[in-house]
Each structure stands twice: as structure tokens, then as C-alpha cells.
Write an enzyme that holds these catalytic residues in place. Sequence first.
Site, PDB file in Angstrom:
ATOM      1  N   GLU A   1       0.786  -1.221   0.000  1.00  0.00           N
ATOM      2  CA  GLU A   1       0.000   0.000   0.000  1.00  0.00           C
ATOM      3  C   GLU A   1       0.826   1.283   0.000  1.00  0.00           C
ATOM      4  O   GLU A   1       0.350   2.319  -0.458  1.00  0.00           O
ATOM      5  CB  GLU A   1      -0.932   0.008   1.233  1.00  0.00           C
ATOM      6  CG  GLU A   1      -1.975  -1.089   1.236  1.00  0.00           C
ATOM      7  CD  GLU A   1      -3.034  -0.881   0.162  1.00  0.00           C
ATOM      8  OE1 GLU A   1      -3.286   0.273  -0.223  1.00  0.00           O
ATOM      9  OE2 GLU A   1      -3.604  -1.887  -0.312  1.00  0.00           O
TER      10      GLU A   1
ATOM     11  N   SER B   1     -42.808 -28.373  44.977  1.00  0.00           N
ATOM     12  CA  SER B   1     -42.088 -29.091  46.028  1.00  0.00           C
ATOM     13  C   SER B   1     -40.620 -28.733  46.146  1.00  0.00           C
ATOM     14  O   SER B   1     -39.918 -29.303  46.978  1.00  0.00           O
ATOM     15  CB  SER B   1     -42.222 -30.598  45.797  1.00  0.00           C
ATOM     16  OG  SER B   1     -43.559 -30.999  45.936  1.00  0.00           O
TER      17      SER B   1
END
Length: 816
Positions: free
Chosen positions: A192, A472
Site C-alpha cells: 500500500e 415441592s
Amino acid sequence: MARIDYDEDDSSDDTPRPQWRRRLVTWTLAAAGLGLGFLIPYTLYLNHEVGERFGQLRWQLPTRVYARPLELAPGLALDAATLKTELDAAAYREGDATRAGGYSRQGSRWTIASRGFNDVDGAVAPRRIEVVLSGGRVASLRDTAGGKRALKSARLDPARIATLYGQKQEERRLVRIEEVPELLVTGLQAVEDRDFGSHFGIDISGMARAAIKNVGAGRAKQGASTLTQQLARSGLLGIGQEQTFTRKGKEILYAMLIEARYDKRTILETYFNQVYLGQRGSQAIHGVSAGAEFWFGRDLRDLSTEQIALLIGIVRGPSYYDPRKHEARALERRNFVLGEMLETQLIDQAEHDRAAKAPLGISKTPGSTTANRFPAYVDLVRRQLARDYPADALAGAGLSVMSGMAPSAQANAEGAVARTLKGLESKRRPPLQAGLVVTDVHNGEVLAVVGSREFAEHGFNRAVEARRPVGSLLKPFVYLLALAQPEKYSLASWVDDSPVTVTLGGGKRWNPGNSDGRSHGSVRLIDALSQSYNQAMVRVGMQVDPERIADLIRTLAGIDTEARPSLILGALDQSPYAMAQLYQFLASGGEIQPLHAVRGVLDGNGRAVNRYDKDPAPAQEGDAIAARLITIALQQAVSQGTGRQLVADGLGRLSPAGKTGTSNDGRDSWFAGWTGDHLAVIWVGNDDNKTTGLYGATGAMRVWSAIFSRLPSAPLTVGDKGLDWQWTVGTGTTDAGCVGARRFAFVAGFAPAYTPCPAPQPVEMLDGEGEGVAGDPGRSGGGWREWFGFGRDDDQRDADPEADPARRTPPSAEDQ
């Protein structure tokens, strides 16, 4: 003699000077003046803007949530499948254990190269370890360096499970330039911006070189913008806008100002953290670290040459070169980058040829940059952080939240819910949903949360928000209070399971019955609990006093409830998380352990700023004994009672303790059970509160079984200290050889008197050879015996009949 004057030129008066030149000079000077008058203040404005916005680029970071690090130690319950799940979750790669983030295996021998990371107690250095598994456990643990020294423990870096963003959906993971692979640094410049080290923001020679290459190739293969221009474009101007001469000019000025204000190192480091590398929905992927995870599912440090080349290639156009959508295009671009690396001698010919033949190496799905992979768990994290971190202060703050999630436990829980609910579906049954919580019984960490059968979707978190009748599940805590009075109750006590009537206020009467419609006469207390008999339960509960039951629930889980007789049979609406907090007291052996999903919070530099993983206080002696007695009873509930299907499922090897729960008409199915390492509380039901036809044992317990059939966990053992094991017949202790004798655990000093063997009688159902625990709650004090004044014969208190749910609905049913 005439004088000649050289200062006068008569002929010039006859030839006038051209007017256009004079005008050109005038207009040029005027234009230059105007240009400078505009350009200088505009440049000063841009310079101020660069200073502000460049700093923002470098410091706005999302907050990340991590799982707990996997701590390996000899003897740890662990199998190969679970270890692989943990490594995969943390993005370890299989096959190469020479570099950090890799592992290899030969049979039962695993070699793992961990990465360094910061934890709540400080930095953990990377290391290369050898783990040998055998019999579902870690047989040995060694450091491969220095002659394979044996290790007591080793921590592996945790998986990232979520990212908390601010207003912008941007994924970014800050890295220093030293943390970026050298080949990525030099390779990016080779492709680049080869003159990055010498130009002043724009590169005239680079533009010329790019033009020549593009003309030779017949198309654009190399850009002309410098890295600084690219940074200005994406970071300051914003990506995705149409390129114009005005915008290009502004980009050039920005680039030159950046170069004037900052050194090359700072510019390059900021570029690596800012560069745009992809998109997932509304979430933008910025920076090479986030890009490495998104495209390859790997840590930046673990990328291969070909993956680095592809990442560099994607920079030019993440959408155009998307390797998941345009494989051929991405492959060509990658190989072009490899060629540039070869040309600039960053790699040799052999490495170039190898990398060019390699596949792209892209993960099938985007890596761990997703905003939230586990919505129910992260919801709990957010809730627990809310008191210290407002939402706007947490999102985008660049913090690291170290949670207690165990990826293997979470995966097993999710899989168990999906498989079990699918198997329970029928045309006659409404759509089922589930919520569950899995915890560590040693420290109260929340290991897994499932808030829905669609566990990956955001929405209603049933594990935390759903409040349903628990049935329960409350019974063990009623008996817990009874056993805290060892002079009155023991596991061997006879209790009456005949029809019972409770007189309520206003002359109302309550007549609860057993789910099987039968009475069972006089039964041992341990059998009444393990078989979940309602009539016996109500008799004991009224003796204990509902007020004390409500006080105990409030103390252990922070749950406020009215003290009504119906509370004895579970007339209480609560979430799985609340019930997990309640059962954590039993599973931990009597410790009060606040559950926590967050272990700690680290700042951007890896330093702990808050910790939530404090060691719980040791159990008081009275608490520990009562909790262990209930554990023994609930181990029998699994081996011979309502949870006996777990033994048939092959889970008897874990000696688990557990309790089923079912609300009226089978609307809600519950199970709470624990082993030596883990507690899981599960609810299964229907969002519309319709009857499902499921009991605790046929719904929620099936999910529990599916989890623990795959999750490695230690067997549950209960110690002997403070308990006195005696053989018993009738109401007294006797010899082991007596007909019908059963072995029970009593609080030391409270076993009944010895009696000789009685005459032959029917043999009772034999109990297991349980083991017990410490202390004497009747004499030592401490624990909740003194908190609630146990041992007194207080008057019973009636509940408010107008508010009592028992007046409106039948009593809770229970499993058979």
C-alpha cells in the site's frame, strides 16, 4: 557639442507596453492573496479538527465480556470432548502447539500453547503445557519447558463471549504496534505505501509507480493513496462517501497535517486499529485484531503468512474482496500480495510457493466479534454490573469484564434444552419453554444461563425474569428447619402421612392431599422427603412454623414472601435464578454464597478496578450439619425416590442429590440437583401457563440428566464429621444384624437410646450407605438455629385465608 542622455528612450514612447501582461500579474497576485487568505484559516481549522478527531480514533473502544479461564489441575473432572469445546471457544487452532494459541493431541496426551492474558488477580504469562487425560480426569499436568516439570495448576486464556458497544456498532480491539506481526507491518507497506517511512503524507513517486503498474496490468491493481491518506479518509472523512475533488483535496490536507503533528509509529499504530475490514449487519469491523477474529476466528498473533496476505488484500475493498462471497477474487488478490512480499524480499520463494497453494483459511462463520453470543448470560452480567456501572458508562468504555461462564457448561446446557424439549413435543402438548442456571458449588460462580429454547436470540430471559410456582422445590428447606431441632427431629423420625386439615383464619379449612391420592401412614422423615409426601410435609411444616420458613427463604435468597401455610407446599412464584441462590446453600454444604456472573472488571491497561469473586465465609457448624443431612436425604430421593430415573440414566456414578417440583395441574416442571462440582436448577413449562402434563421428573429432570450425561463433574460425597451413623429399628438404635434395621445419620449426641433386636418384623426399604458431616447444632450454637430460636415449641400461626393461594387452587402435586 550635443550631450547624449542615456536615461531617456524616445523610441519607447512610440511603442506602448502590452496591457494583458499587466492584467495577468495583477489578477494572479490578487488570486494568490485571496487564496492565502482563505487557505490559511481553513488549514488552521482542519489542524484543530485533526487534533480532536485523531485522538478519538485511538481511544473509543467497546467493553468486552470474557468467559472464565479454564483452570487445569491434576484430578480435575475433564474429558477430551469438553477440553476441545473449551479450546475451540477460545479460538485455539488444532495441529500446531509450537505457537501461542495452538494445540496438538496424541491419544490422551494434549500439548497446549497458551496465550498470555490479564485476569482479576494479575497478568498470566503464556506457557506451553502437557495435559494427560485418563478416566474422565486430568491425570497429569506438566510444563514442557525445563524437563517437563509437574504443575499444580495452569490457566488457559478465556474465550470472548460478548462485546458491549456504545452508540456506534463498531468492533475494534486496540493493539500496540509491537503486538502486530512484523510481516503484517512490512507487508502492508510493501503493498500500500512503500515510501511510508520517508514521505510527508502524500507520495508523488508512489503515484507514478502505481500508475505504471496499473497501465501495465490493464486495470487498477495498486492504489496511489498513502497509508496516511487512507487513515484520513476512513477515520476523519468517513468511509462510503463519493470521491470528489473537494474531498480529495481535504484528504490530502488532512494527511499532511497528521504527518506534521504525529510521528510515523503513532500513525501506523492508529492505522492498524482504525482500518475498516468488513461488516456484519449493523456492526462495522475496524482494526487488524478485530479483522483477524472476524475472518479467521484467530488471534492476530496466530495468523499464517497466507492469512496475513489476505488480510492486507482485503484492506483495498472489504466488500469487493469478501472471501466468503467472492472466493476467486479474494484468492487472486491474496496471491498478488504474496507476490509483492516476494518482490520486496519479505518472504522467500519456498514460503511464497507454499502460501500461494494454501487455502484461504477463512472460518465458515464470522469469528467472535459478534456483539452478543449468549444473550441470557450477558443479560445477567449487565444486571449484576448495573449497581456499579450505568449502561452509558459501561458501553464503549474499553473495559474487560471477566465473567464466570464455563463455555463447556453453557454448550451442554444449550444442547440439553434443545434436545430434550424437541423430544417432549407432541400435538397434545403446548409449546414448551425452559430456563436454567448452572453454578459452581465451590464459589457461587454462575457457569451457564439459558433463558429460552431459542438460546441465541435476544428476548425474555426466563432464567432470571420468569416467576413461576416452585412446588415441592421448597420442601427440603422445611425439613432443613426441622432437622435444626435434633432433639425433636432426625432423618429417622416417624412422621404421619395421613389426611390432614389445617384451620385457616376466618374458619377456613385446608385439606391438602398426596399426588397419588393415597395416604402412607407412619413413615420415616427421610422417606417422606425423598418420596415427596404432601400430608407428612404439611404436618412437619406447621410444627416448624411458616413464619420461620419465610424467614429462612429471605435470609438465604433475599426472597420476601408472606408466611402462609400454603408456603409449605411451594405456593411461591420464583425464577430459576432465585431458586439456584436458595439451593446454593445446600449444594455448598451450608455456606451462604451470593451467586455472581461477574468475577471482576479490568480497565484498558488490564488492571482490576472491581472484583466480585471474594471467597465466601466458611459454613457455621450448625448450618453445615443441617445442610448435609438434607443432602443425604436428597441423595436418597435420587437413588430411590422421585429422581430415581437419573440412576437408570447412568448418573448414579455422580451420587447426585436432587429434588423434583411440580405445580398445580402440571403447568410447571422443576428440578434442582447437584454433584460435587455443579448445581443446576431447571424450569420447563409454557409461557401461556397451560397444562403441559409434565411432572418434575418427566420434564425438567430430563434436561438435568442431558446436561450431566456430558458435563464432567465430581461425585457428591458427604463427610462424617459431627454425624453419628447408627442402625435403627422402630424408635431406637440397635445392631446391624437385626431384622429390618436401617442405617441413619444422626447429629452427634442425639441418636436414640440402644435397644436389643426386637422380634422379627417386615423389612423396611433399605437406605444407602450414606456418609455425613460436622458439628452439633444442638449444642454448639451458630448458624440459623439461633437466628430463628429453634428448639422452642411455639404456637402455630394461621395464614390469611383471603390471601392464601391454597384457598383458590388445589395443593401442589408431586412426582411419583
